[in-house]
Write a protein that holds these residues in place. Structure first.
Motif, short mmCIF file in Angstrom:
data_model
loop_
_atom_site.label_atom_id
_atom_site.label_comp_id
_atom_site.label_asym_id
_atom_site.label_seq_id
_atom_site.Cartn_x
_atom_site.Cartn_y
_atom_site.Cartn_z
N TYR A 100 -6.95 11.59 4.34
CA TYR A 100 -6.36 10.28 4.65
C TYR A 100 -6.04 10.18 6.13
CZ TYR A 100 -6.06 10.06 -0.39
OH TYR A 100 -6.39 10.06 -1.72
N LEU A 114 -1.07 4.60 -0.57
CA LEU A 114 -1.80 5.08 0.62
C LEU A 114 -0.83 5.77 1.59
CD1 LEU A 114 -4.37 5.26 2.39
CD2 LEU A 114 -3.70 3.05 3.36
N ALA A 155 -7.94 0.40 0.95
CA ALA A 155 -6.56 -0.01 1.20
C ALA A 155 -6.46 -0.74 2.55
CB ALA A 155 -5.64 1.20 1.18
N LEU A 156 -7.15 -0.23 3.56
CA LEU A 156 -7.09 -0.87 4.88
C LEU A 156 -7.75 -2.25 4.86
CD1 LEU A 156 -7.68 2.16 7.22
CD2 LEU A 156 -5.78 0.55 7.36
N GLN A 159 0.83 -1.21 0.00
CA GLN A 159 0.00 0.00 0.00
C GLN A 159 0.86 1.26 0.00
OE1 GLN A 159 -3.13 0.14 -0.59
NE2 GLN A 159 -3.70 -2.00 -0.37
N THR A 164 -8.99 5.03 1.30
CA THR A 164 -8.30 4.63 2.54
C THR A 164 -8.95 3.38 3.12
OG1 THR A 164 -7.79 6.96 2.97
CG2 THR A 164 -7.51 5.44 4.79
N LEU A 165 -10.27 3.35 3.13
CA LEU A 165 -10.95 2.16 3.65
C LEU A 165 -10.62 0.94 2.79
CD1 LEU A 165 -14.55 3.36 4.55
CD2 LEU A 165 -12.50 3.33 5.95
N TYR A 174 -11.43 9.15 1.15
CA TYR A 174 -11.97 8.41 2.29
C TYR A 174 -12.21 6.95 1.90
CZ TYR A 174 -12.42 13.08 4.18
OH TYR A 174 -12.13 14.34 4.61
N LEU A 224 -10.70 6.02 12.54
CA LEU A 224 -10.69 4.56 12.71
C LEU A 224 -9.97 4.15 14.00
CD1 LEU A 224 -10.17 3.37 9.04
CD2 LEU A 224 -11.98 2.63 10.59
N LEU A 284 -16.10 -0.05 8.05
CA LEU A 284 -15.89 0.54 9.38
C LEU A 284 -16.14 -0.49 10.49
CD1 LEU A 284 -17.40 4.15 9.03
CD2 LEU A 284 -15.00 3.45 8.94
N THR A 320 -9.19 9.97 8.27
CA THR A 320 -9.82 8.64 8.25
C THR A 320 -9.10 7.70 9.22
OG1 THR A 320 -10.43 8.99 5.94
CG2 THR A 320 -10.55 6.74 6.76
#
Lengths: 308, 308
Positions: A291, A218, B297-298, A215, B294-295, B291, A298, B199, A294
């Motif tokens: 980024y 990111l 990628a996570l 990643q 990012t989610l 946003y 989280l 989430l 977020t």
């Protein structure tokens, strides 16, 4: 010349390690040990360093709380984590004498103002440690890699007190440098911390290498968010820092971040010091940090889940 | 008039439930059951519905694979999860006859093209289920809440085949509506899915209520990313949808998302269908989705960690 008197608050890996270096340099080092008090009082710290081998560090005084310190410290060194539930000013107040220099070797950005406001007449030194150092059991510290310490006055200058302290660390054989731009350096460190610390936790435990290998884009976006905030705050960081950080992380061995270690041990994480403060600095400067924001949100959700 | 012949591929909660409704309406329903084959062959499905009480659904045929189907289906209904490792076209190919209508009741956006390209001459119906329905053990399905099914041709119209299928579901007493704008409705559903599914997983297990109560602004940002992509793709979604979704989530009971249930059971998640496709649609349309990206990628990092 009488020995320098140093009081270290926070006897985790970092505090014990840098305390031991100051003792090596001839300072009288007192340590406030919250959790490992009895153990350290009896046997001191056993430090196993990749650089200096194994040695024992017996502090000049071992204290349960800051209130137990009866001496006048030349340097009061804060080495705790930076957590909302831990009031740094209250920790310092009882032991900061008129002649004391305040030092904090801690993670995070925008953590100077709290101390500058509380101690406007005092010299305050901001310290940044680049070190891989863990407490593996009570009183037992492993120094695995790195160790460089950067010190500078929060007034973004090299003061005589800074130079003297740098000298002490160097006398012990440590790599320690003075910086006239320590606040900017804090933001530089935050580039890396704000990306890899939360990503390692939110992925549920990946190493820095697994993250950067899959990643990278990111990571670049997150670092760019931090860089924009730093620049808006007046600390000019060049874009090339991002690529350097990325290249370095590819070259590093697979590394578990400190936040991940805290997460795995069920200990509080420096979410606010590293992410929250950066996001708020961005808001104050009207910089969008999607980024970063977020990741911060989280991490707050993760902390909420952990609290349940 | 002879009974409609229906083949359902994917005998999870959704497939079994909607299959049972078509059987209620008099269709001859064959089911391809991968994991629960023997159990379902012997005893059928036991469905416990908040709406219809408990009943047994014995499929007209229980099949191990699509290849075992020897009949000609009027409707071939795909009810599997949408996963990269599961080739939807290959699943359909052996059983789609010249006269078959293809139906998919599945999650995700931009999942039509694959089927339209593979079956250009066929009527293809896209179905969206708003239902809370779980498989709690082999052959045992709980229908806990909702149930509405929206059907529409992937040509974004209401075809005769769509109307006939809607009629069948309505005959069974289900809430089923035809939509001449099903692709846009898929994006509307994605607003909610793309926010709450990841989430809930990335927070390590929070309910929708805990998320919306503490991170409403993040949810709004994510939904706005999805909305911008949908609009760029030509599906005009109004901004008010975001606030409606947020208000509804505040009003819903604390709910575990389907992705969280998959995560907790160690089953593959619909990361690509819900997030990956939305991010890629944004990239193709030159829309930034920080946003959402990012989610995504996570979630990829989380899947990487789970694979280790």
């Amino acid at each position: 010349m009488p020995a320098n008197k140093v009081l270290i608050i926070g006897a985790g890996a970092l505090g014990a390690f840098y305390g031991s270096l100051l003792a090596k340099a001839g300072a009288e080092v007192a340590m406030v040990c919250r959790s490992d008090y009895a153990h350290v009082l009896n046997t001191g710290f056993v430090i196993n360093s990749y650089q200096w081998g194994q040695y024992v560090f017996k502090p000049h005084q071992v204290l349960r709380t800051v209130q137990d310190y009866q001496d006048t410290a030349d340097y009061v060194v804060l080495c705790t984590k930076v957590l909302p539930e831990l009031n740094r000013v209250e920790l310092l107040r009882p032991v900061v004498a008129e002649t004391s220099t305040i030092v904090f070797i801690q993670n995070g950005v925008a953590i100077e103002a709290e101390l500058s406001h509380a101690f406007p007449e005092h010299e305050i030194i901001s310290g940044l440690a680049f070190i891989c150092c863990n407490r593996i059991e009570p009183g037992k510290i492993e120094h695995l890699a790195y160790g460089r310490l950067t010190l500078g006055s929060v007034k973004n200058a090299v003061s005589p007190a800074t130079e003297q302290l740098v000298g002490l660390f160097q006398q012990a054989g440590a790599t320690c440098v003075a910086s006239a731009n320590i606040i900017a350096e804090r933001w530089v460190k935050c580039l890396w911390n704000a990306a890899f610390n939360p990503l390692s936790v939110l992925s549920g435990g990946l190493s820095t290498l697994a993250i950067i290998q899959t990643q990278e884009q990111l990571v670049r976006h997150i670092m760019l968010d931090v860089l924009k905030v730093a620049n808006a705050c007046g600390y000019r960081l060049g874009l090339e820092l991002i690529e350097t950080n990325i290249a370095n992380t590819h070259a590093m061995p697979a590394y578990k971040t400190s936040m991940l270690l805290d997460y795995e041990r069920g200990q509080p994480m420096e979410t606010e010091a590293i992410l929250g403060n950066a996001v708020r600095a961005g808001q104050a400067a009207n910089i969008e940090t999607p980024y970063l924001a977020t990741l911060y949100a989280l991490m707050k959700l993760t902390e909420l889940r952990l609290s349940k």
